[in-house]
Motif scaffolding. Sequence first.
Motif, PDB file in Angstrom:
ATOM      1  N   THR A 182      42.474  32.980  45.939  1.00 47.22           N
ATOM      2  CA  THR A 182      43.351  34.046  46.403  1.00 47.22           C
ATOM      3  C   THR A 182      42.475  35.099  47.065  1.00 47.22           C
ATOM      4  OG1 THR A 182      43.152  35.347  44.371  1.00 47.22           O
ATOM      5  CG2 THR A 182      44.904  33.670  44.429  1.00 47.22           C
ATOM      6  N   ALA A 183      43.094  36.032  47.740  1.00 42.84           N
ATOM      7  CA  ALA A 183      42.319  37.113  48.349  1.00 42.84           C
ATOM      8  C   ALA A 183      41.529  37.864  47.284  1.00 42.84           C
ATOM      9  CB  ALA A 183      43.248  38.061  49.101  1.00 42.84           C
ATOM     10  N   TYR A 184      42.150  38.070  46.129  1.00 45.52           N
ATOM     11  CA  TYR A 184      41.480  38.819  45.067  1.00 45.52           C
ATOM     12  C   TYR A 184      40.350  38.002  44.434  1.00 45.52           C
ATOM     13  CZ  TYR A 184      41.072  42.409  41.465  1.00 45.52           C
ATOM     14  OH  TYR A 184      40.605  43.420  40.658  1.00 45.52           O
ATOM     15  N   ARG A 222      37.420  29.288  39.085  1.00 43.60           N
ATOM     16  CA  ARG A 222      37.473  30.294  38.018  1.00 43.60           C
ATOM     17  C   ARG A 222      36.331  30.011  37.042  1.00 43.60           C
ATOM     18  NH1 ARG A 222      41.260  33.549  35.561  1.00 43.60           N
ATOM     19  NH2 ARG A 222      42.978  32.735  36.802  1.00 43.60           N
ATOM     20  N   ALA A 223      35.506  31.006  36.843  1.00 44.00           N
ATOM     21  CA  ALA A 223      34.424  30.880  35.865  1.00 44.00           C
ATOM     22  C   ALA A 223      35.013  31.045  34.469  1.00 44.00           C
ATOM     23  CB  ALA A 223      33.365  31.954  36.117  1.00 44.00           C
ATOM     24  N   TYR A 240      39.220  40.297  36.393  1.00 43.11           N
ATOM     25  CA  TYR A 240      39.151  38.871  36.741  1.00 43.11           C
ATOM     26  C   TYR A 240      40.335  38.084  36.171  1.00 43.11           C
ATOM     27  CZ  TYR A 240      36.432  34.605  37.845  1.00 43.11           C
ATOM     28  OH  TYR A 240      35.980  33.416  38.370  1.00 43.11           O
ATOM     29  N   ARG A 241      40.997  38.643  35.161  1.00 36.33           N
ATOM     30  CA  ARG A 241      42.058  37.939  34.448  1.00 36.33           C
ATOM     31  C   ARG A 241      43.121  37.353  35.379  1.00 36.33           C
ATOM     32  NH1 ARG A 241      44.935  41.206  29.943  1.00 36.33           N
ATOM     33  NH2 ARG A 241      43.079  40.555  28.830  1.00 36.33           N
ATOM     34  N   TYR A 242      43.560  38.115  36.367  1.00 34.79           N
ATOM     35  CA  TYR A 242      44.619  37.659  37.267  1.00 34.79           C
ATOM     36  C   TYR A 242      44.103  37.291  38.656  1.00 34.79           C
ATOM     37  CZ  TYR A 242      47.591  39.590  33.642  1.00 34.79           C
ATOM     38  OH  TYR A 242      48.193  39.855  32.441  1.00 34.79           O
ATOM     39  N   TYR A 270      50.690  35.280  42.388  1.00 35.30           N
ATOM     40  CA  TYR A 270      51.826  36.195  42.339  1.00 35.30           C
ATOM     41  C   TYR A 270      51.446  37.596  41.887  1.00 35.30           C
ATOM     42  CZ  TYR A 270      54.054  31.724  42.716  1.00 35.30           C
ATOM     43  OH  TYR A 270      54.401  30.481  43.149  1.00 35.30           O
ATOM     44  N   VAL A 271      50.182  37.810  41.572  1.00 31.04           N
ATOM     45  CA  VAL A 271      49.730  39.121  41.123  1.00 31.04           C
ATOM     46  C   VAL A 271      48.581  39.560  42.012  1.00 31.04           C
ATOM     47  CG1 VAL A 271      48.683  40.436  39.235  1.00 31.04           C
ATOM     48  CG2 VAL A 271      50.363  38.656  38.728  1.00 31.04           C
ATOM     49  N   VAL A 272      48.726  40.706  42.618  1.00 30.58           N
ATOM     50  CA  VAL A 272      47.626  41.276  43.388  1.00 30.58           C
ATOM     51  C   VAL A 272      47.341  42.638  42.803  1.00 30.58           C
ATOM     52  CG1 VAL A 272      46.826  42.102  45.619  1.00 30.58           C
ATOM     53  CG2 VAL A 272      48.251  40.064  45.496  1.00 30.58           C
ATOM     54  N   GLN A 273      46.173  42.765  42.222  1.00 30.30           N
ATOM     55  CA  GLN A 273      45.781  44.065  41.710  1.00 30.30           C
ATOM     56  C   GLN A 273      45.233  44.880  42.869  1.00 30.30           C
ATOM     57  OE1 GLN A 273      43.201  43.644  38.362  1.00 30.30           O
ATOM     58  NE2 GLN A 273      44.541  42.209  37.346  1.00 30.30           N
TER      59      GLN A 273
END
Length: 192
Positions: free
Chosen positions: A7-9, A52-53, A79-81, A86-89
């Motif tokens: 994802t972008a994040y 994902r590490a 890093y959780r999301y 569907y979640v962008v912090q």
Amino acid sequence: MTAITSTAYSRDLGDELRRLREKFTGLTGFAFAEQLGWDPSKVSNIENGKARASEIDLVHYLMTCGRDSVYFEQFRERYRYAFDPYVVQVSDNLRTVAMAEATAKKITSFDGLTMPGLIQTPEYARALFTEGGHAAPEDIEKYVQLRIDRQAIMNRPARPECLFYVHEVRHEALDVRVRVRGPCRLVVAAAG
């Protein structure tokens, strides 16, 4: 480590890990992997946000970069999301926000104090940057233009469906006119 769609994040956080490695170890990705006993592709995939590490891998990575447990806990929370599509912090990196918006099919936003950037007028954005004191005066026009440039997604044929919730906008001195167009709804809850 699990390979998944980035994802972008996740790419933004991977880039942050790469910068930490370069700044605090001076090692190449290959040498860093060797020091950790990892395959070089593992470091590459983590730093590119393609994998994902695990929590243990993050501990090893960050501790090798000289970061402490407080830093680890803060990074782990962000890093959780990272891989959740569907979640962008909110990120300090505007590129991450713009990439997430550009690929979104639906955007839902809640802001307790200001109008969302995707519907701000240049005047409103300028006043926020000027009164907020978070930007150097010489950078304000650049930041206003970047915010307005992000709004281009609202003009594309397959623009995202947007729902913006705003609560208690208290900027009497600001021009609170906004641009709401396309499949967008603005819900304003006034202070009682």
